[in-house]
Write a protein that holds these residues in place. Structure first.
Motif, PDB file in Angstrom:
ATOM      1  N   PRO A 344     -10.382 -44.240 -18.184  1.00 58.76           N
ATOM      2  CA  PRO A 344     -10.955 -43.198 -17.420  1.00 58.76           C
ATOM      3  C   PRO A 344     -12.143 -42.573 -18.007  1.00 58.76           C
ATOM      4  O   PRO A 344     -12.700 -42.073 -16.585  1.00 58.76           O
ATOM      5  N   ILE A 345     -12.794 -42.779 -18.536  1.00 60.49           N
ATOM      6  CA  ILE A 345     -14.151 -42.003 -19.395  1.00 60.49           C
ATOM      7  C   ILE A 345     -15.466 -42.693 -18.716  1.00 60.49           C
ATOM      8  O   ILE A 345     -15.859 -42.097 -18.213  1.00 60.49           O
ATOM      9  N   MET A 346     -14.851 -44.240 -18.585  1.00 56.37           N
ATOM     10  CA  MET A 346     -16.222 -44.929 -17.087  1.00 56.37           C
ATOM     11  C   MET A 346     -16.121 -44.233 -16.844  1.00 56.37           C
ATOM     12  O   MET A 346     -17.078 -44.702 -15.709  1.00 56.37           O
ATOM     13  N   LEU A 347     -14.713 -44.536 -15.610  1.00 58.57           N
ATOM     14  CA  LEU A 347     -14.475 -44.528 -14.628  1.00 58.57           C
ATOM     15  C   LEU A 347     -15.691 -43.080 -13.853  1.00 58.57           C
ATOM     16  O   LEU A 347     -16.290 -43.187 -13.036  1.00 58.57           O
ATOM     17  N   GLN A 348     -15.542 -41.609 -15.168  1.00 57.54           N
ATOM     18  CA  GLN A 348     -15.780 -40.965 -14.340  1.00 57.54           C
ATOM     19  C   GLN A 348     -17.264 -40.407 -14.609  1.00 57.54           C
ATOM     20  O   GLN A 348     -18.386 -40.567 -14.021  1.00 57.54           O
ATOM     21  N   ILE A 349     -17.475 -41.309 -15.437  1.00 57.68           N
ATOM     22  CA  ILE A 349     -19.502 -41.454 -15.967  1.00 57.68           C
ATOM     23  C   ILE A 349     -19.863 -42.257 -14.648  1.00 57.68           C
ATOM     24  O   ILE A 349     -20.731 -42.072 -14.611  1.00 57.68           O
ATOM     25  N   GLN A 350     -19.219 -42.990 -14.225  1.00 56.88           N
ATOM     26  CA  GLN A 350     -19.670 -44.053 -12.690  1.00 56.88           C
ATOM     27  C   GLN A 350     -19.904 -43.505 -11.960  1.00 56.88           C
ATOM     28  O   GLN A 350     -20.570 -43.198 -11.194  1.00 56.88           O
ATOM     29  N   GLN A 351     -18.785 -42.803 -11.789  1.00 52.80           N
ATOM     30  CA  GLN A 351     -18.776 -41.547 -10.953  1.00 52.80           C
ATOM     31  C   GLN A 351     -19.862 -40.354 -10.214  1.00 52.80           C
ATOM     32  O   GLN A 351     -20.158 -40.477  -9.462  1.00 52.80           O
ATOM     33  N   LEU A 352     -20.252 -40.285 -11.577  1.00 52.63           N
ATOM     34  CA  LEU A 352     -20.942 -39.285 -11.947  1.00 52.63           C
ATOM     35  C   LEU A 352     -22.442 -39.733 -11.596  1.00 52.63           C
ATOM     36  O   LEU A 352     -23.045 -38.561 -11.229  1.00 52.63           O
ATOM     37  N   VAL A 353     -22.660 -40.770 -11.772  1.00 43.02           N
ATOM     38  CA  VAL A 353     -23.869 -41.277 -11.618  1.00 43.02           C
ATOM     39  C   VAL A 353     -23.929 -41.554 -10.414  1.00 43.02           C
ATOM     40  O   VAL A 353     -24.809 -41.284  -9.631  1.00 43.02           O
ATOM     41  N   GLU A 354     -23.160 -41.728  -9.773  1.00 43.83           N
ATOM     42  CA  GLU A 354     -22.811 -42.029  -8.486  1.00 43.83           C
ATOM     43  C   GLU A 354     -22.909 -40.496  -7.516  1.00 43.83           C
ATOM     44  O   GLU A 354     -24.169 -40.692  -6.761  1.00 43.83           O
ATOM     45  N   GLN A 355     -22.770 -39.746  -7.864  1.00 51.31           N
ATOM     46  CA  GLN A 355     -22.673 -38.250  -7.544  1.00 51.31           C
ATOM     47  C   GLN A 355     -24.109 -38.059  -7.185  1.00 51.31           C
ATOM     48  O   GLN A 355     -24.565 -37.248  -6.476  1.00 51.31           O
ATOM     49  N   ALA A 356     -24.929 -38.688  -8.482  1.00 54.03           N
ATOM     50  CA  ALA A 356     -26.465 -37.775  -8.338  1.00 54.03           C
ATOM     51  C   ALA A 356     -26.882 -38.728  -7.801  1.00 54.03           C
ATOM     52  O   ALA A 356     -28.013 -37.586  -7.274  1.00 54.03           O
ATOM     53  N   ILE A 357     -26.718 -39.806  -7.691  1.00 58.22           N
ATOM     54  CA  ILE A 357     -26.997 -40.287  -7.216  1.00 58.22           C
ATOM     55  C   ILE A 357     -27.068 -40.156  -4.587  1.00 58.22           C
ATOM     56  O   ILE A 357     -27.955 -39.886  -4.043  1.00 58.22           O
ATOM     57  N   ASP A 358     -26.331 -40.083  -5.036  1.00 56.55           N
ATOM     58  CA  ASP A 358     -25.935 -39.409  -2.888  1.00 56.55           C
ATOM     59  C   ASP A 358     -26.202 -38.250  -3.226  1.00 56.55           C
ATOM     60  O   ASP A 358     -26.573 -37.868  -1.602  1.00 56.55           O
ATOM     61  N   LEU A 359     -26.395 -37.096  -3.630  1.00 58.81           N
ATOM     62  CA  LEU A 359     -26.706 -35.966  -3.762  1.00 58.81           C
ATOM     63  C   LEU A 359     -27.816 -35.618  -3.893  1.00 58.81           C
ATOM     64  O   LEU A 359     -28.539 -34.850  -4.073  1.00 58.81           O
ATOM     65  N   LYS A 360     -29.027 -36.806  -4.129  1.00 66.81           N
ATOM     66  CA  LYS A 360     -29.971 -36.897  -4.260  1.00 66.81           C
ATOM     67  C   LYS A 360     -31.210 -35.840  -2.777  1.00 66.81           C
ATOM     68  O   LYS A 360     -30.683 -36.596  -2.032  1.00 66.81           O
TER      69      LYS A 360
END
Length: 360
Positions: A344-360
Motif C-alpha cells: 500500500p505504501i509503495m503504490l502511494q509513493i509511485q502514484q505521487l511520483v506520477e502525479q508530480a510528473i503529470d502536473l508539471k
C-alpha cells in the motif's frame, strides 16, 4: 605625473580580472537559478510528506531516486542512506540475472526455449526434460519451491558452487508440469544461471560482470558471496540506487547505454510483454498481487491510457520501476527486514511520483 600614469595603468590592468570574475559569478548564479527553476517545475511536496510520514515503516532507513529523460529530478534519503550506498537488493537481483540470460540469448550462446537438459544432463534422470530457460526466468519450471513459502526464500542452504545447488534443485518434487502455471521463487533463476555457466564455460559472477554490470558501469553491483560458497543469482546481489538506475535507463533506451548495446531492441520489446497472466499464478507475494509477469520482472498492466510499467520487487520494501510512457525510472531501497506488507505504501509513493510528473 609619471606616478599618476603608472597608477592609472595598474587600475586598468586590475579591472580585467575583476570584470571576468563578475561575469563568472553572473553565469554561475544564472545556472543555479535555471536549475532551481527546472526542479521547481515538479511539485514533490505531497511525495515529501508521504515519505516523511512513512519513516517508521522503513525504520528511518531508505532512499528514493527518480530519473526522468536521463536526468535526476528527485532524491529523498533517510538515515545513512544515499543513492550511492551499496546494500543487499534481495529479489531485485532476479531482474539483473534474467537480463543476463536474455543477453546470452541475444548473442546466440543459448536460446530461451532451449531445454536445460542439454546443458544439465543430470536432469534426464529425474524426468526434468522439458524445462527451458524461458520457464526458469518466468517461474514456470513446475519444481517445488521452499516449503515455508515466500518467507523461506530468504533462508538458503549454503552451497559451495552453483553446480551443487543445481543438482539439489533438479531432485525436487514436481508441483506441476513446466509451463502450466506460475510459482514465484528462486529455483528457476538459479537453475538457469548454472546452465548459463555450462553454455559459456564461465562462472556466473564473471558473466554478470562482462555482460551486464561492466557495460552499464554499475561499479558498485556485485553478486559474489562474501562468506564463501556459491553466489545467489535470485537474491544475493548488492547494489546502489544509482547503479540500478543505469539498468532501468537501459530498458528505457531500447537496450542502449553510452553508445553500447546491452540488449537488442527486439528483446527490450519482449520485456514489456506479458509472459504469465495474473490469473495463472499461485504463491504470489502480497506485494505483487494483481500484477502479471514478463521476462524477469513484474508488469503492472496498462490502465487508463497509461502504458505497462515494469516493476522489480525486493520483497522487503525495496521497489524499482520503469514507466515507458512518462520516460522515467525510480528506485526505492531500504534496509528494512520486517515481514510487513509494504505494497500500500509503495503504490502511494509511485502514484505521487506520477502525479508530480503529470502536473508539471
Amino acid at each position: 605625473m609619471h606616478q599618476t600614469i603608472f597608477h592609472n595603468s595598474n587600475s586598468a590592468k586590475m579591472s580585467v580580472p575583476i570584470v571576468f570574475l563578475r561575469r563568472k559569478v553572473i553565469i554561475i548564479c544564472s545556472l543555479l537559478l535555471l536549475f532551481q527553476f527546472t526542479n521547481a517545475q515538479y511539485d514533490f511536496s505531497y511525495l515529501d510528506a508521504k515519505l516523511e510520514g512513512s519513516k517508521k515503516s522503513f525504520s528511518g532507513q531508505f532512499v528514493l531516486y527518480v530519473v526522468k529523460d536521463g536526468k535526476a529530478i528527485y532524491t529523498k534519503k533517510m538515515g545513512d542512506f544515499d543513492p550511492k550506498l551499496q546494500v543487499p537488493i534481495g529479489f531485485l537481483s532476479q531482474w539483473l540475472s534474467s537480463a543476463l540470460i536474455l543477453q546470452l540469448a541475444d548473442e546466440g550462446k543459448i536460446d530461451l526455449d532451449d531445454k536445460l537438459v542439454q546443458y544439465l544432463p543430470e536432469m534426464a534422470k529425474y524426468s526434468r526434460n522439458f524445462i527451458t530457460f524461458r520457464h526458469c526466468i518466468t517461474h514456470q519450471t513446475g519444481l517445488m519451491q521452499d516449503k515455508s513459502g515466500i518467507a523461506g526464500m530468504f533462508k538458503r542452504k549454503k552451497y559451495n558452487n552453483l553446480e551443487e545447488e543445481a543438482n539439489d534443485i533438479i531432485k525436487r518434487d514436481i508441483d506441476f508440469n513446466a509451463g502450466e502455471s506460475f510459482l514465484y521463487g528462486s529455483v528457476g533463476v538459479n537453475l538457469a544461471a548454472r546452465a548459463a555457466e555450462i553454455a559459456t564455460k564461465k562462472k556466473f559472477e564473471q558473466l554478470m560482470q562482462e555482460k551486464i554490470t561492466r557495460p552499464l558501469m554499475m561499479r558498485s553491483t556485485i553478486f559474489y558471496n562474501e562468506d564463501g560458497g556459491a553466489p545467489n543469482p535470485s537474491a544475493g546481489g548488492k547494489s546502489t540506487a544509482v547503479d540500478i538506475t543505469q539498468f532501468l535507463q537501459m530498458l528505457l533506451n531500447k537496450g542502449m547505454v553510452n553508445g553500447k548495446k546491452v540488449l537488442s531492441e527486439s528483446t527490450i520489446e519482449a520485456c514489456w510483454s506479458v509472459q504469465v497472466e495474473n490469473s495463472a499464478m499461485r504463491a504470489v507475494p502480497k506485494t505483487a498481487e494483481g500484477m502479471s509477469f514478463g521476462l524477469g520482472s513484474w508488469i503492472v498492466p496498462e490502465m487508463n491510457g497509461d502504458g505497462p510499467i515494469l516493476v522489480g520487487l525486493g520483497l522487503n520494501g525495496s521497489w524499482a520501476w520503469v514507466d515507458k510512457k512518462r520516460n522515467y525510472s525510480a528506485v526505492f531501497l531500504t534496509k528494512e527486514t520486517s515481514g510487513e506488507d509494504k505494497r500500500p505504501i509503495m503504490l502511494q509513493i509511485q502514484q505521487l511520483v506520477e502525479q508530480a510528473i503529470d502536473l508539471k
